[in-house]
Design a protein around this motif. Structure first.
Motif, PDB file in Angstrom:
ATOM      1  N   GLU A   5      92.182  11.729  54.172  1.00  0.00           N
ATOM      2  CA  GLU A   5      91.474  11.633  52.887  1.00  0.00           C
ATOM      3  C   GLU A   5      90.069  11.073  53.086  1.00  0.00           C
ATOM      4  OE1 GLU A   5      93.874   9.414  50.130  1.00  0.00           O
ATOM      5  OE2 GLU A   5      95.454  10.932  50.129  1.00  0.00           O
ATOM      6  N   GLY A   6      89.937  10.084  53.957  1.00  0.00           N
ATOM      7  CA  GLY A   6      88.625   9.503  54.232  1.00  0.00           C
ATOM      8  C   GLY A   6      87.666  10.504  54.865  1.00  0.00           C
ATOM      9  N   ARG A   7      88.175  11.313  55.804  1.00  0.00           N
ATOM     10  CA  ARG A   7      87.322  12.324  56.443  1.00  0.00           C
ATOM     11  C   ARG A   7      86.902  13.394  55.435  1.00  0.00           C
ATOM     12  NH1 ARG A   7      90.948  11.566  60.914  1.00  0.00           N
ATOM     13  NH2 ARG A   7      92.120  13.417  60.319  1.00  0.00           N
ATOM     14  N   VAL A   8      87.827  13.797  54.568  1.00  0.00           N
ATOM     15  CA  VAL A   8      87.512  14.802  53.548  1.00  0.00           C
ATOM     16  C   VAL A   8      86.438  14.260  52.600  1.00  0.00           C
ATOM     17  CG1 VAL A   8      88.467  15.956  51.499  1.00  0.00           C
ATOM     18  CG2 VAL A   8      89.689  16.070  53.673  1.00  0.00           C
ATOM     19  N   GLU A   9      86.608  13.023  52.146  1.00  0.00           N
ATOM     20  CA  GLU A   9      85.612  12.423  51.251  1.00  0.00           C
ATOM     21  C   GLU A   9      84.251  12.307  51.937  1.00  0.00           C
ATOM     22  OE1 GLU A   9      87.162   8.695  49.819  1.00  0.00           O
ATOM     23  OE2 GLU A   9      88.901   9.684  48.906  1.00  0.00           O
ATOM     24  N   GLY A  10      84.257  11.955  53.209  1.00  0.00           N
ATOM     25  CA  GLY A  10      83.005  11.839  53.962  1.00  0.00           C
ATOM     26  C   GLY A  10      82.303  13.179  54.123  1.00  0.00           C
ATOM     27  N   GLU A  11      83.078  14.225  54.388  1.00  0.00           N
ATOM     28  CA  GLU A  11      82.493  15.558  54.557  1.00  0.00           C
ATOM     29  C   GLU A  11      81.907  16.051  53.233  1.00  0.00           C
ATOM     30  OE1 GLU A  11      81.532  18.679  57.233  1.00  0.00           O
ATOM     31  OE2 GLU A  11      82.466  16.757  57.633  1.00  0.00           O
ATOM     32  N   ALA A  12      82.608  15.802  52.131  1.00  0.00           N
ATOM     33  CA  ALA A  12      82.105  16.196  50.809  1.00  0.00           C
ATOM     34  C   ALA A  12      80.796  15.466  50.503  1.00  0.00           C
ATOM     35  CB  ALA A  12      83.149  15.904  49.733  1.00  0.00           C
ATOM     36  N   LYS A  13      80.773  14.177  50.789  1.00  0.00           N
ATOM     37  CA  LYS A  13      79.556  13.388  50.557  1.00  0.00           C
ATOM     38  C   LYS A  13      78.406  13.891  51.420  1.00  0.00           C
ATOM     39  CE  LYS A  13      77.824   8.672  50.543  1.00  0.00           C
ATOM     40  NZ  LYS A  13      78.108   7.258  50.780  1.00  0.00           N
ATOM     41  N   ALA A  14      78.696  14.214  52.681  1.00  0.00           N
ATOM     42  CA  ALA A  14      77.657  14.716  53.590  1.00  0.00           C
ATOM     43  C   ALA A  14      77.087  16.042  53.090  1.00  0.00           C
ATOM     44  CB  ALA A  14      78.229  14.879  54.997  1.00  0.00           C
ATOM     45  N   LEU A  15      77.956  16.927  52.636  1.00  0.00           N
ATOM     46  CA  LEU A  15      77.509  18.217  52.106  1.00  0.00           C
ATOM     47  C   LEU A  15      76.573  18.024  50.915  1.00  0.00           C
ATOM     48  CD1 LEU A  15      77.538  21.289  51.620  1.00  0.00           C
ATOM     49  CD2 LEU A  15      79.741  20.982  50.472  1.00  0.00           C
ATOM     50  N   LEU A  16      76.981  17.202  49.971  1.00  0.00           N
ATOM     51  CA  LEU A  16      76.150  16.974  48.789  1.00  0.00           C
ATOM     52  C   LEU A  16      74.831  16.295  49.159  1.00  0.00           C
ATOM     53  CD1 LEU A  16      79.014  15.904  46.356  1.00  0.00           C
ATOM     54  CD2 LEU A  16      77.768  18.093  46.365  1.00  0.00           C
ATOM     55  N   SER A  17      74.876  15.422  50.152  1.00  0.00           N
ATOM     56  CA  SER A  17      73.648  14.748  50.607  1.00  0.00           C
ATOM     57  C   SER A  17      72.673  15.734  51.236  1.00  0.00           C
ATOM     58  CB  SER A  17      73.985  13.647  51.613  1.00  0.00           C
ATOM     59  OG  SER A  17      74.685  12.609  50.990  1.00  0.00           O
ATOM     60  N   SER A  38      78.494  19.950  38.169  1.00  0.00           N
ATOM     61  CA  SER A  38      79.664  20.817  38.324  1.00  0.00           C
ATOM     62  C   SER A  38      79.917  21.137  39.801  1.00  0.00           C
ATOM     63  CB  SER A  38      79.525  22.101  37.507  1.00  0.00           C
ATOM     64  OG  SER A  38      78.464  22.900  37.983  1.00  0.00           O
ATOM     65  N   LEU A  39      78.852  21.278  40.588  1.00  0.00           N
ATOM     66  CA  LEU A  39      79.021  21.505  42.023  1.00  0.00           C
ATOM     67  C   LEU A  39      79.609  20.253  42.671  1.00  0.00           C
ATOM     68  CD1 LEU A  39      78.576  23.355  44.521  1.00  0.00           C
ATOM     69  CD2 LEU A  39      76.442  22.075  44.846  1.00  0.00           C
ATOM     70  N   SER A  40      79.081  19.102  42.311  1.00  0.00           N
ATOM     71  CA  SER A  40      79.586  17.847  42.863  1.00  0.00           C
ATOM     72  C   SER A  40      81.073  17.667  42.554  1.00  0.00           C
ATOM     73  CB  SER A  40      78.782  16.674  42.292  1.00  0.00           C
ATOM     74  OG  SER A  40      79.285  15.449  42.767  1.00  0.00           O
ATOM     75  N   THR A  41      81.454  17.957  41.327  1.00  0.00           N
ATOM     76  CA  THR A  41      82.853  17.848  40.930  1.00  0.00           C
ATOM     77  C   THR A  41      83.718  18.803  41.743  1.00  0.00           C
ATOM     78  OG1 THR A  41      82.238  17.160  38.699  1.00  0.00           O
ATOM     79  CG2 THR A  41      84.455  18.075  38.986  1.00  0.00           C
ATOM     80  N   ARG A  42      83.237  20.031  41.926  1.00  0.00           N
ATOM     81  CA  ARG A  42      84.004  21.029  42.678  1.00  0.00           C
ATOM     82  C   ARG A  42      84.147  20.631  44.143  1.00  0.00           C
ATOM     83  NH1 ARG A  42      86.764  22.884  45.392  1.00  0.00           N
ATOM     84  NH2 ARG A  42      87.295  25.010  45.912  1.00  0.00           N
ATOM     85  N   VAL A  43      83.052  20.183  44.747  1.00  0.00           N
ATOM     86  CA  VAL A  43      83.088  19.790  46.156  1.00  0.00           C
ATOM     87  C   VAL A  43      84.037  18.606  46.343  1.00  0.00           C
ATOM     88  CG1 VAL A  43      81.726  18.746  48.015  1.00  0.00           C
ATOM     89  CG2 VAL A  43      80.836  20.729  46.773  1.00  0.00           C
ATOM     90  N   ARG A  44      83.974  17.628  45.458  1.00  0.00           N
ATOM     91  CA  ARG A  44      84.829  16.441  45.584  1.00  0.00           C
ATOM     92  C   ARG A  44      86.305  16.751  45.318  1.00  0.00           C
ATOM     93  NH1 ARG A  44      81.463  12.200  46.399  1.00  0.00           N
ATOM     94  NH2 ARG A  44      79.338  12.412  45.649  1.00  0.00           N
ATOM     95  N   ILE A  99      80.653  28.254  46.655  1.00  0.00           N
ATOM     96  CA  ILE A  99      81.438  27.034  46.466  1.00  0.00           C
ATOM     97  C   ILE A  99      82.075  27.017  45.070  1.00  0.00           C
ATOM     98  CG2 ILE A  99      81.304  24.512  46.256  1.00  0.00           C
ATOM     99  CD1 ILE A  99      79.085  24.631  48.452  1.00  0.00           C
ATOM    100  N   LYS A 100      81.263  27.271  44.058  1.00  0.00           N
ATOM    101  CA  LYS A 100      81.779  27.217  42.688  1.00  0.00           C
ATOM    102  C   LYS A 100      82.842  28.279  42.418  1.00  0.00           C
ATOM    103  CE  LYS A 100      77.884  25.053  40.312  1.00  0.00           C
ATOM    104  NZ  LYS A 100      76.910  25.213  39.226  1.00  0.00           N
ATOM    105  N   ASN A 101      82.766  29.415  43.114  1.00  0.00           N
ATOM    106  CA  ASN A 101      83.717  30.505  42.883  1.00  0.00           C
ATOM    107  C   ASN A 101      84.942  30.450  43.778  1.00  0.00           C
ATOM    108  OD1 ASN A 101      82.264  31.763  40.771  1.00  0.00           O
ATOM    109  ND2 ASN A 101      80.887  32.666  42.271  1.00  0.00           N
ATOM    110  N   THR A 102      84.967  29.485  44.675  1.00  0.00           N
ATOM    111  CA  THR A 102      86.142  29.321  45.541  1.00  0.00           C
ATOM    112  C   THR A 102      87.247  28.641  44.737  1.00  0.00           C
ATOM    113  OG1 THR A 102      84.768  29.137  47.513  1.00  0.00           O
ATOM    114  CG2 THR A 102      87.017  28.278  47.664  1.00  0.00           C
ATOM    115  N   PRO A 103      88.429  29.264  44.682  1.00  0.00           N
ATOM    116  CA  PRO A 103      89.522  28.643  43.914  1.00  0.00           C
ATOM    117  C   PRO A 103      89.880  27.270  44.474  1.00  0.00           C
ATOM    118  CG  PRO A 103      90.073  30.901  44.517  1.00  0.00           C
ATOM    119  CD  PRO A 103      88.810  30.543  45.258  1.00  0.00           C
ATOM    120  N   LEU A 104      90.279  26.404  43.588  1.00  0.00           N
ATOM    121  CA  LEU A 104      90.738  25.079  44.008  1.00  0.00           C
ATOM    122  C   LEU A 104      91.998  25.206  44.858  1.00  0.00           C
ATOM    123  CD1 LEU A 104      90.228  23.093  40.711  1.00  0.00           C
ATOM    124  CD2 LEU A 104      89.053  22.680  42.863  1.00  0.00           C
TER     125      LEU A 104
END
Length: 105
Positions: A35-47, A59-65, A96-101
């Motif tokens: 979970e920590g690695r996933v959260e870190g990768e999401a944060k890195a992408l948004l950064s 909306s992108l941030s919400t989807r990535v997270r 990213i936005k069109n990728t299903p959850l």
């Protein structure tokens, strides 16, 4: 019974080193690491998107997270790093936005 008393009681019944060796403990620890690695990768992408393109979208941030699949986050991050222009940025954002959850556990 408050949680700190429960923990103290548990530690009195099972020595800490024995608890840390248990499969349950190791499983919980591994889950936390993932979970920590996933959260870190999401944060890195948004950064990267924010720093390279001054791009921030709630909306992108919400989807990535919300994404839990590490290979997908890594792919998005790698694509973000090599984006050539705003057109490529828009394409990645749409992808990213069109990728299903991911399916719920």
């Amino acid at each position: 019974m408050p949680a700190h008393f429960q923990l103290r009681l548990l530690l009195e019944l099972i020595p800490r080193n024995k608890m840390m060796e248990s499969q349950l403990y190791q499983s919980i620890l591994q889950e936390g690491r993932v979970e920590g690695r996933v959260e870190g990768e999401a944060k890195a992408l948004l950064s990267v998107l924010a720093l390279r393109f001054d791009y921030a979208d709630e909306s992108l941030s919400t989807r990535v997270r919300a994404e839990t699949r590490m290979p997908l986050l890594e792919s998005w991050f790698q694509n973000a790093v090599i984006l050539a222009d705003k057109k490529a940025l828009r394409s990645l954002v749409a992808t990213i936005k069109n990728t299903p959850l991911p399916p719920a556990p």
